[in-house]
Design a protein around this motif. Structure first.
Motif, short mmCIF file in Angstrom:
data_model
loop_
_atom_site.label_atom_id
_atom_site.label_comp_id
_atom_site.label_asym_id
_atom_site.label_seq_id
_atom_site.Cartn_x
_atom_site.Cartn_y
_atom_site.Cartn_z
N SER A 54 60.82 46.60 59.77
CA SER A 54 60.60 48.04 59.67
C SER A 54 59.24 48.33 59.03
CB SER A 54 61.69 48.70 58.84
OG SER A 54 62.94 48.59 59.47
N GLU A 55 58.61 49.41 59.49
CA GLU A 55 57.41 49.88 58.82
C GLU A 55 57.79 50.66 57.55
OE1 GLU A 55 58.09 50.47 61.99
OE2 GLU A 55 56.40 49.99 63.29
N TYR A 56 56.95 50.57 56.56
CA TYR A 56 57.18 51.34 55.33
C TYR A 56 55.84 51.63 54.67
CZ TYR A 56 56.36 46.92 52.87
OH TYR A 56 55.82 45.76 52.40
N LYS A 57 55.81 52.68 53.87
CA LYS A 57 54.58 53.05 53.17
C LYS A 57 54.54 52.42 51.79
CE LYS A 57 53.49 57.47 55.40
NZ LYS A 57 53.23 58.91 55.17
#
Length: 474
Positions: free
Chosen positions: A294-297
């Motif tokens: 997953s992408e995350y900041k």
């Protein structure tokens, strides 16, 4: 609930099914870990690990959905490489294709052997015999393990022969079987090799031409507990190609974990991770789902991190050249529900919900078993938006709205054997179903008014900063 277990026919008091179901449509029980289609209805079934039971499960679920007047999307977070033909021609694949034509949507995990060199391809010649070391997995790690299952598929019209040998740690031959030829082996062989102090169990079956794809086939199952010895596979054919896979097999017939083919000596062939999509994801109408992180900041810099392919996500294509998987979804460290009856002790628990005197845990697991139900949930939302969608329309919308980024790179129009056609994009898939062409992006600090509230058939968005009003049908 009355059995107090989850997937008991495979793993005992396990938790895999509960975790998968929670991703597709779990309520979250007040935690942030709510499923994708959290208002969808569930239909559960289990089956013994054989093709007939799988077909019975499909038939029952389809008939139940028809009688209930519901659209059905079947999530398949399971897979076997030796339960059927690996090119989408098996009885299971035929059933999936037939039911898909009747509107049932099948979403299948693509497999978790992206990091296993469990496949090899032999380009045959009359003067050459392929030799490879069959790595035997750990009996201590898998106490229910029988051994390894070797599945071999050839080219239509080109017979092949194969045998196993046992070498000691110095490479000296201790025992060997004769070569078994696909054209002439007409009975099931169940025998034993005595290799020094080691007793090696093996059995062999073969088919000169499978009725459904005309390919010659051979399966060799071998059990050897002496880790100092080496089990060797030899394959010979005058022409054509032979694909081989090396899989763990448990005593109950389950096993989709790949083990390596190795090349310990000159002239031996090592394996590769390709052609790693098994049954039932290899059905042509099934939507096979790969997994990515997953992408995350980043909490401080705000930089978007993650998003790469999961190391375990299986490679395509099928042996007939069909591109699989179709699409990719988050499948690494996904948080969801697990069975409260499992005796498994988890090292990390994300949340616990007490209910009815029991504790219900939420934990993080990884696998295409997790990415599959992500897409299953998206499909359920698409069907909620338009219940008349055909399976072909759903598939095309998912692929056409899938996204590319720096991690995927520029994917071919014909699909990629790792990413498929890209990462699933739920919101744009729903927009496409609803016929929404575009919505302007509004900065996070913009102030808008939404009315009427409550709304029935439309909603108005009015920016207080001077942007024009927009009305959307709902």
């Amino acid at each position: 609930l009355s059995a107090q277990c989850d997937t008991s026919n495979v793993y005992g008091y396990a938790y895999h099914g509960s975790h998968v179901a929670g991703i597709a449509g779990g309520s979250g029980a007040g935690t942030p870990y709510r499923g994708v289609a959290f208002e969808a209805g569930y239909l559960f079934t289990t089956f013994l690990v054989d093709a007939a039971s799988v077909l019975d499960a499909y038939s029952w679920m389809h008939q139940y959905a028809v009688n209930a007047g519901k659209r059905l999307v079947i999530n398949q977070s399971w897979g076997l490489y030796y339960i059927g033909n690996p090119d989408g021609t098996s009885l299971i694949s035929e059933a999936i294709d037939s039911l898909s034509a009747l509107g049932v949507v099948f979403v299948s995990s693509a497999g978790n052997n992206g990091d296993a060199d469990f496949h090899l391809l032999y380009n045959a010649s009359a003067s050459d015999t392929l030799k490879t070391h069959v790595k035997i997995d750990s009996y201590s790690y898998y106490p229910q393990m029988f051994g390894q299952c070797l599945s071999l598929w050839g080219t239509p019209g080109n017979s092949f022969e194969a045998r196993i040998q046992v070498l000691n740690s110095s490479g000296v031959l201790l025992a060997e079987t004769p070569f078994y030829l696909t054209d002439t082996l007409d009975s099931y062989i169940d025998d034993t090799l005595f290799a020094g102090a080691d007793t090696v169990l093996f059995n062999v079956l073969a088919d000169s031409a499978n009725l459904l794809n005309q390919r010659p086939f051979m399966q060799i199952r071998v059990a050897s507990r002496n880790t100092a010895n080496k089990v060797i596979l030899q394959i010979h054919a005058d022409s054509g190609q032979v694909h081989a896979w090396n899989l763990i097999e448990l005593n109950n017939g389950v096993g989709n974990w790949g083990s390596d083919f190795a090349a310990p000596y000159a002239g031996y062939t090592a394996g590769d991770p390709y052609y790693g999509i098994g049954e039932p994801a290899c059905a042509h109408s099934a939507i096979a789902v790969a997994a990515h992180n997953s992408e995350y900041k980043h909490p401080t810099t705000g930089v978007v991190l993650g998003g790469g392919i999961a190391y375990f996500s299986s490679h395509g294509p099928l042996i007939d050249g069909t591109i699989k998987p179709e699409i990719c979804a988050p499948g690494y460290s996904v948080c969801s529900s697990v069975s409260s009856f499992t005796p498994t002790v988890f090292s990390s628990i994300a949340a616990t919900v007490p209910f009815g005197g029991r504790s219900y845990h939420f934990v993080r697991l990884s696998g295409t078993s997790m990415s599959g139900p992500m897409v299953t949930g998206v499909v359920a939302l698409m069907l909620d938006a338009d219940s008349s969608l055909t399976v072909s329309e759903i598939r095309n919308i998912l692929l056409e709205t899938s996204r590319e980024d720096n991690n995927t790179g520029d994917l071919p129009e014909t699909g990629d054997t790792r990413w498929g056609w890209g990462k699933v994009d739920a919101i744009h898939a729903i927009y496409r179903v609803l016929g929404v062409e575009a919505l302007p992006e509004i900065s996070s600090d913009a102030k808008v008014l939404l009315y009427p509230n409550p709304a029935t058939d439309h909603i108005c968005i009015l920016s207080v900063d001077g942007n024009p009003e927009r009305e959307i049908g709902i």
